[in-house]
Write an enzyme that holds these catalytic residues in place. Structure first.
Site, PDB file in Angstrom:
ATOM      1  N   HIS A   1      -2.925  20.049 -22.134  1.00  0.00           N
ATOM      2  CA  HIS A   1      -1.513  19.656 -22.129  1.00  0.00           C
ATOM      3  C   HIS A   1      -1.373  18.362 -22.936  1.00  0.00           C
ATOM      4  O   HIS A   1      -1.092  17.293 -22.394  1.00  0.00           O
ATOM      5  CB  HIS A   1      -1.032  19.451 -20.699  1.00  0.00           C
ATOM      6  CG  HIS A   1       0.452  19.492 -20.527  1.00  0.00           C
ATOM      7  ND1 HIS A   1       1.335  19.611 -21.585  1.00  0.00           N
ATOM      8  CD2 HIS A   1       1.227  19.417 -19.405  1.00  0.00           C
ATOM      9  CE1 HIS A   1       2.578  19.613 -21.132  1.00  0.00           C
ATOM     10  NE2 HIS A   1       2.534  19.498 -19.819  1.00  0.00           N
TER      11      HIS A   1
ATOM     12  N   ARG B   1       4.655  27.457 -24.629  1.00  0.00           N
ATOM     13  CA  ARG B   1       4.111  27.071 -23.318  1.00  0.00           C
ATOM     14  C   ARG B   1       3.585  28.357 -22.692  1.00  0.00           C
ATOM     15  O   ARG B   1       4.369  29.242 -22.317  1.00  0.00           O
ATOM     16  CB  ARG B   1       5.196  26.430 -22.460  1.00  0.00           C
ATOM     17  CG  ARG B   1       4.729  25.918 -21.098  1.00  0.00           C
ATOM     18  CD  ARG B   1       5.894  25.256 -20.390  1.00  0.00           C
ATOM     19  NE  ARG B   1       5.597  24.881 -19.030  1.00  0.00           N
ATOM     20  CZ  ARG B   1       5.142  23.703 -18.636  1.00  0.00           C
ATOM     21  NH1 ARG B   1       4.902  22.770 -19.538  1.00  0.00           N
ATOM     22  NH2 ARG B   1       4.919  23.448 -17.366  1.00  0.00           N
TER      23      ARG B   1
ATOM     24  N   CYS C   1       2.111  13.856 -13.712  1.00  0.00           N
ATOM     25  CA  CYS C   1       2.902  14.517 -14.753  1.00  0.00           C
ATOM     26  C   CYS C   1       4.107  15.269 -14.198  1.00  0.00           C
ATOM     27  O   CYS C   1       4.994  15.650 -14.968  1.00  0.00           O
ATOM     28  CB  CYS C   1       2.013  15.454 -15.576  1.00  0.00           C
ATOM     29  SG  CYS C   1       1.380  16.883 -14.674  1.00  0.00           S
TER      30      CYS C   1
ATOM     31  N   ASP D   1      -2.489  15.282 -10.295  1.00  0.00           N
ATOM     32  CA  ASP D   1      -1.615  16.404 -10.610  1.00  0.00           C
ATOM     33  C   ASP D   1      -1.594  17.323  -9.403  1.00  0.00           C
ATOM     34  O   ASP D   1      -2.406  17.186  -8.470  1.00  0.00           O
ATOM     35  CB  ASP D   1      -2.133  17.145 -11.857  1.00  0.00           C
ATOM     36  CG  ASP D   1      -1.108  18.101 -12.462  1.00  0.00           C
ATOM     37  OD1 ASP D   1       0.028  18.176 -11.944  1.00  0.00           O
ATOM     38  OD2 ASP D   1      -1.448  18.775 -13.447  1.00  0.00           O
TER      39      ASP D   1
ATOM     40  N   ARG E   1       8.276  11.685 -22.186  1.00  0.00           N
ATOM     41  CA  ARG E   1       8.105  13.001 -22.775  1.00  0.00           C
ATOM     42  C   ARG E   1       9.133  13.209 -23.886  1.00  0.00           C
ATOM     43  O   ARG E   1       8.824  13.773 -24.942  1.00  0.00           O
ATOM     44  CB  ARG E   1       8.255  14.098 -21.713  1.00  0.00           C
ATOM     45  CG  ARG E   1       7.144  14.191 -20.692  1.00  0.00           C
ATOM     46  CD  ARG E   1       5.824  14.633 -21.286  1.00  0.00           C
ATOM     47  NE  ARG E   1       5.908  15.885 -22.010  1.00  0.00           N
ATOM     48  CZ  ARG E   1       5.864  17.092 -21.446  1.00  0.00           C
ATOM     49  NH1 ARG E   1       5.729  17.204 -20.133  1.00  0.00           N
ATOM     50  NH2 ARG E   1       5.924  18.192 -22.185  1.00  0.00           N
TER      51      ARG E   1
ATOM     52  N   GLN F   1       1.852  15.982 -22.788  1.00  0.00           N
ATOM     53  CA  GLN F   1       1.948  15.181 -21.572  1.00  0.00           C
ATOM     54  C   GLN F   1       1.091  13.927 -21.670  1.00  0.00           C
ATOM     55  O   GLN F   1       1.542  12.819 -21.354  1.00  0.00           O
ATOM     56  CB  GLN F   1       1.501  16.008 -20.368  1.00  0.00           C
ATOM     57  CG  GLN F   1       1.500  15.229 -19.055  1.00  0.00           C
ATOM     58  CD  GLN F   1       2.889  14.772 -18.660  1.00  0.00           C
ATOM     59  OE1 GLN F   1       3.801  15.595 -18.533  1.00  0.00           O
ATOM     60  NE2 GLN F   1       3.081  13.470 -18.472  1.00  0.00           N
TER      61      GLN F   1
END
Length: 311
Positions: free
Chosen positions: A141, A114, A270, A232, A298, A144
């Site tokens: 991402h 990450r 998310c 987001d 997830r 996600q």
């Protein structure tokens, strides 16, 4: 499948990098694996298919969902996890990504990273002889969005022919949604200020593959008749732009915006959410919100990714 897979110690290496690296059947296989694990099934015939395997997780950005879902998922599958931050490794003291990739390939069975710069992900995967998983970069991402797709399918069935509206910053998550549109047959409408439009490369790739991508600056027009509205946070980690809240205020997902969507439309985020900024409490906690299912998924998608990469 990933193009030109690198040969590893156990045969061709299966990286999970970005959605534009895959064919649609492969992504469907990963989703099906995740859904099977969520149902309590053992798609590989073993409750602990990753027994004896170890995942190294490199975090250059903080995380709640990515860290816990990968760690819990790996352990539930019988494997082990080594958590590494920048200060825990020689990366913080000048060792190259390529050297780190070569060393970790001798110790563990997969690497999840990450990070900020997608070039780091590329360099890591180019030199590792074990699977590398994209846990997030500033450009994408994919983990996600795979969980988001699983969540929509659980609640409303296939995304094929549906309309997904993104309202807000055209960021890394939006880029992965755009790539997903080319695989799963839905129209993606990105409503954002002109200065925060999504990466041109993601849009061009999706359109070239037949994906329906519409980029506009009117959130109301984008939301009209949509089957799903997604947003987001307005200020991503590391962003110092203090003008973003004012610039993005018209893109807030509130009850009025949701009312423009199709009957039965869903809302996703998310997380973490800045309540009162990109989304109101009424939407976040309302009947159209599936954010908690989205967060749970997830875990299940991560299991699908891990077993696809390693088995």
């Amino acid at each position: 499948m990933n193009a030109a897979p690198r040969e590893g110690r156990n045969g061709p290496v299966r990286h999970f990098l970005d959605l534009d690296r895959f064919d649609t059947p492969t992504l469907r296989r990963v989703l099906d694996l995740g859904a099977a694990y969520k149902r309590g099934e053992c798609p590989h015939g073993d409750k602990r298919p990753l027994d004896g395997r170890t995942l190294a997780m490199i975090f250059e950005k903080p995380s709640t969902r990515t860290r816990v879902s990968f760690e819990a998922g790996m352990k539930q599958l019988g494997g082990d996890v080594i958590m590494l931050s920048r200060v825990d490794t020689q990366l913080g003291r000048g060792e190259t990504i390529s050297d780190t990739a070569r060393v970790l390939s001798r110790y563990v069975d997969a690497i999840m990273i990450r990070t900020d710069d997608p070039a780091k992900l590329s360099e890591l995967s180019s030199h590792a002889t074990i699977p590398v998983i994209n846990g997030l970069t500033d450009q994408s991402h994919p983990c996600q969005v795979m969980a988001d797709i699983m969540t929509f399918e659980e609640h409303r069935g296939s995304l094929d022919g549906k309309v997904v509206t993104w309202s807000g910053d055209g960021n890394n998550v939006a880029a992965s949604w755009i790539q997903a549109a080319a695989h799963f047959g839905f129209e993606i409408r990105i409503a954002c200020p002109p200065s925060l439009r999504p990466a041109e490369g993601a849009v061009a790739w999706a359109r070239a593959k037949g994906g329906k991508v519409v980029v506009m600056d009117d959130p109301k027009a984008a939301a009209l008749g949509a089957d799903l509205i997604v947003t987001d946070t307005w200020v991503s980690m590391g962003c110092q732009d203090k003008n973003r809240p004012a610039l993005l205020a018209p893109y807030q997902v509130n009850e009025a915006l949701m009312a423009l969507a199709a009957p039965g439309a869903l809302f996703m985020h998310c997380l973490p959410a800045h309540r009162g900024e990109e989304v109101t409490d009424a939407v976040m906690d309302g009947p159209q919100s599936v954010v908690w299912d989205e967060a749970e998924n997830r875990l299940h998608v991560q299991k699908g990714i891990l077993t696809w990469c390693l088995l």
